[in-house]
Design an enzyme around this catalytic site. Structure first.
Site, mmCIF file in Angstrom:
data_model
loop_
_atom_site.group_PDB
_atom_site.id
_atom_site.type_symbol
_atom_site.label_atom_id
_atom_site.label_comp_id
_atom_site.label_asym_id
_atom_site.label_seq_id
_atom_site.Cartn_x
_atom_site.Cartn_y
_atom_site.Cartn_z
ATOM 1 N N LYS B 109 0.873 -1.162 0.000
ATOM 2 C CA LYS B 109 0.000 0.000 0.000
ATOM 3 C C LYS B 109 0.915 1.219 0.000
ATOM 4 O O LYS B 109 1.590 1.496 0.988
ATOM 5 C CB LYS B 109 -0.929 0.029 1.219
ATOM 6 C CG LYS B 109 -1.767 1.309 1.238
ATOM 7 C CD LYS B 109 -2.621 1.481 2.468
ATOM 8 C CE LYS B 109 -3.122 2.928 2.508
ATOM 9 N NZ LYS B 109 -3.938 3.221 3.697
ATOM 10 N N GLY B 170 -8.069 9.402 9.016
ATOM 11 C CA GLY B 170 -8.466 9.526 10.418
ATOM 12 C C GLY B 170 -9.463 10.631 10.709
ATOM 13 O O GLY B 170 -9.838 10.839 11.862
ATOM 14 N N ALA B 196 -9.552 5.904 3.340
ATOM 15 C CA ALA B 196 -9.433 7.032 4.273
ATOM 16 C C ALA B 196 -10.669 7.929 4.257
ATOM 17 O O ALA B 196 -11.277 8.153 3.214
ATOM 18 C CB ALA B 196 -8.210 7.893 3.998
ATOM 19 N N GLY B 197 -11.003 8.389 5.430
ATOM 20 C CA GLY B 197 -12.089 9.354 5.582
ATOM 21 C C GLY B 197 -13.387 8.769 6.100
ATOM 22 O O GLY B 197 -14.228 9.491 6.633
ATOM 23 N N ALA B 218 -9.702 1.995 8.810
ATOM 24 C CA ALA B 218 -9.054 1.546 10.045
ATOM 25 C C ALA B 218 -9.648 2.283 11.238
ATOM 26 O O ALA B 218 -10.341 1.701 12.073
ATOM 27 C CB ALA B 218 -7.542 1.781 9.973
ATOM 28 N N THR B 219 -9.392 3.594 11.278
ATOM 29 C CA THR B 219 -9.765 4.395 12.435
ATOM 30 C C THR B 219 -11.237 4.252 12.804
ATOM 31 O O THR B 219 -11.573 4.192 13.990
ATOM 32 C CB THR B 219 -9.446 5.881 12.160
ATOM 33 O OG1 THR B 219 -8.104 5.968 11.680
ATOM 34 C CG2 THR B 219 -9.585 6.718 13.407
#
Lengths: 66, 264
Positions: B109, B170, B196-197, B218-219
């Site tokens: 990645k 994040g 992301a986001g 993830a977050t």
């Protein structure tokens, strides 16, 4: 013999190998990579690769991230 | 359920995700950063049904036994190493080569960010790194801006997927430019993975409704109050969004269209 291991100056014996340094840091069976002076040393070569004065040795592993 | 698409074989909700010839039953790719403990992380990953998850590469530090590598290994989850923290192509190349050695995978990645404040991709360094990594035999999955032109250039360089951000890493801001994501999806011949986001399940569903092939987050899971429950929500949202995309939503109208017959 002075070397830098993971950013810290250390004194190691002459004829220290990459494999010796890895063993001193972790007992993990897998998931480890080593760079000496920014060049990757394949695992198969650890036991034969001698460290020399002022080498920068980085021992890395997978951590939580991303 | 089958949706006929011009010039392509019919798609179904059971179609696997295929990246560089490798098939995945789950269209949810997770990250591992931010989890309160390895135990919670493991429960969340297993609940999410993910088959691939990202890890970072850092210097070995003395600490408690157990590692993220062990967690992935025993659950049969494919590790996807990232180049997080790299600001230049040279740094990304070095990290990718170390990751290949450590994790015995040539998948990477690719993250090359411009600054700590936004963590937005640096397009110039990203393209440079992608080209060199593809030449070096890597399967490159680049984290990129929601820019259709940049996504096209990455695909042309030989990247195995394109991974546009919905919003900064994040941030939980969701998908800030759905129109651009649709443009990227329309033109791409490789999988499009929103990366992301995403903050909550409806945003993961939206990504799939826009036509993305998968969601990487993830977050949203690891820092949720209940990571395991959020992992389940994301698993279901990705499935629901994919089904809705294939089902074909109704057109949006300005005025009502009665759903019951008129009175006799």
């Amino acid at each position: 013999m002075n070397v830098i291991i993971n950013g810290e100056r250390r004194d190691v014996a002459p004829r220290t190998t990459v494999a010796d340094i890895v063993r001193s840091l972790t007992d993990a069976a897998g998931g480890i990579a080593v760079a000496v002076n920014d060049h990757v040393v394949p695992k198969a070569d650890w036991a034969e690769t001698l460290i020399t004065e002022n080498d920068r040795v980085d021992v890395l592993t997978a951590v939580q991230g991303g | 359920m089958v949706l006929e698409t011009a010039g392509r074989s019919p798609k179904t909700v059971r179609d696997p995700l295929v990246i560089a010839g490798h098939t995945f039953g789950s269209r949810l790719i997770t990250g591992t950063g931010g989890a309160p403990s390895l135990r919670v992380l493991e429960d969340a990953l297993v609940t999410s049904g993910t088959e691939m998850t990202t890890v970072a590469l850092r210097r070995v530090a003395p600490g408690p036994a157990g590692s993220v590598w062990d967690v992935l290994h025993r659950n049969g989850i494919r590790p996807l190493p990232n180049t997080a923290g790299c600001f230049t192509a040279a740094e990304a190349l070095r990290t990718a080569r170390l990751a290949r050695e450590a994790l015995e995978t040539d998948w990477i990645k690719l993250e090359v960010v411009a600054d700590e404040h936004t963590l937005l991709p640096d397009p110039v360094e990203l393209l440079d790194a992608a080209e060199q990594l593809v030449d070096d035999g890597f399967t490159v999955l680049p984290y990129t801006n929601d820019d259709p032109v940049l996504a096209r250039r990455l695909e042309q360089l030989g990247c195995a997927a394109v991974m546009p951000l919905g919003a900064p890493i994040g941030s939980g801001l969701g998908i800030r430019n759905p129109h651009n994501i649709e443009l990227i999806v329309e033109q791409a011949e490789v999988p499009v993975i929103i990366d992301a986001g995403i903050g909550t399940a409806s945003e993961a569903a939206l990504a799939m409704e826009l036509g993305c092939d998968a969601v990487l987050l993830a977050t949203a899971v690891t820092r949720a109050q209940d990571p395991v429950l959020m992992a389940a929500a994301m698993r279901d949202a990705v499935r629901a969004g994919r089904a809705a995309r294939l089902a074909g939503r109704i057109p949006v109208r300005r005025y009502a269209q009665a759903s019951s017959p008129a009175l006799d």
